[in-house]
Design a protein around this motif. Structure first.
Motif, short mmCIF file in Angstrom:
data_model
loop_
_atom_site.label_atom_id
_atom_site.label_comp_id
_atom_site.label_asym_id
_atom_site.label_seq_id
_atom_site.Cartn_x
_atom_site.Cartn_y
_atom_site.Cartn_z
N GLN A 47 -11.43 6.39 5.05
CA GLN A 47 -10.76 6.17 3.77
C GLN A 47 -11.57 5.30 2.81
N ARG A 106 -2.94 7.01 8.58
CA ARG A 106 -3.44 5.64 8.62
C ARG A 106 -2.32 4.61 8.48
N THR A 125 -9.58 3.49 8.48
CA THR A 125 -9.79 2.74 7.24
C THR A 125 -11.27 2.51 6.98
N LEU A 181 -8.02 -1.60 0.93
CA LEU A 181 -8.69 -1.14 2.14
C LEU A 181 -9.62 -2.20 2.72
N GLU A 233 -4.34 9.09 4.67
CA GLU A 233 -3.53 7.94 4.30
C GLU A 233 -2.19 7.94 5.01
N GLN A 269 -7.56 -4.83 4.41
CA GLN A 269 -6.96 -4.33 5.65
C GLN A 269 -7.99 -4.21 6.77
N ASN A 324 0.83 -1.20 0.00
CA ASN A 324 0.00 0.00 0.00
C ASN A 324 0.86 1.26 0.00
#
Length: 208
Positions: free
Chosen positions: A122, A95, A118, A152, A92, A155, A51
């Motif tokens: 996001q 994060r 997340t 995302l 981001e 995750q 990422n």
């Protein structure tokens, strides 16, 4: 650099509430899992690693496409897209930092913050960029948004599983420490209750 203590306490409390397995009424046998067991998630860490390298490509592609179609957008969508790009970039960076800290160092508050950013910020932003046709989505944008959304989504799931394992391990360790402490230092209050009950029982019997 670490999270402020009030925020850490709130995230820790949130993690205990959400991720603790309520079905565990007693600690597991200490020999079932060693104390030095690694709780970090390798799949999550690999996802964060890729990422980090993918995000600059996503950002550059999105900015270039925004510049090309900027004059064709309404003022309303121009403002939205510029705001989203700024927010998504800031989120981001924070994060990914929290994800690395929380997963590698097994810090529950940081990983909980990563999971919340997340899931609540996001991922909705990327889904908005992916499915809102009023933004005049270009093929390159759609491709990078899909990849980012897959990152995302994975995750969110991986961080949830990791957090659940970390919080349950900490809760089990805390209960074991409590039991050990009670064995080493019995509470005098219980003994005083036993003595009082014995005295009452003797008084009730009376002489003879």
């Amino acid at each position: 650099m670490s999270l402020p203590q009030p925020l850490r306490r709130r995230l820790s409390s949130f993690s205990r509430t959400v991720f603790t397995d309520s079905r565990r009424t007693s600690p597991q046998y200490p020999g079932d899992r060693p104390d030095n067991e690694m709780l970090s998630s390798l799949p999550l860490q690999m996802s964060l690693y890729f990422n980090v390298y993918f995000f600059p490509f996503w950002w550059l592609s999105t900015v270039v496409m925004l510049q090309l179609k900027y004059s064709f957008l309404s003022d309303y969508y121009k403002f939205i897209l510029v705001t989203i790009m700024i927010l998504a970039s800031l989120i981001e960076v924070i994060r990914l930092y929290l994800g690395y800290m929380g997963n590698l160092q097994e810090k529950v508050p940081e990983l909980a913050g990563f999971w919340l950013l997340t899931l609540l910020l996001q991922l909705p932003i990327i889904l908005f960029l992916l499915f809102n046709e009023g933004l005049k989505i270009q093929p390159l944008e759609r491709a990078v948004h899909i990849i980012f959304a897959l990152f995302l989504t994975f995750q969110v799931i991986a961080a949830f599983v990791t957090l659940k394992r970390m919080v349950n391990k900490l809760a089990t360790h805390f209960r074991l420490n409590e039991f050990d402490h009670l064995e080493e230092h019995p509470v005098p209050y219980f003994y005083s209750l036993d003595k009082e009950e014995g005295a009452v029982s003797m008084a009730g019997r009376g002489p003879g």
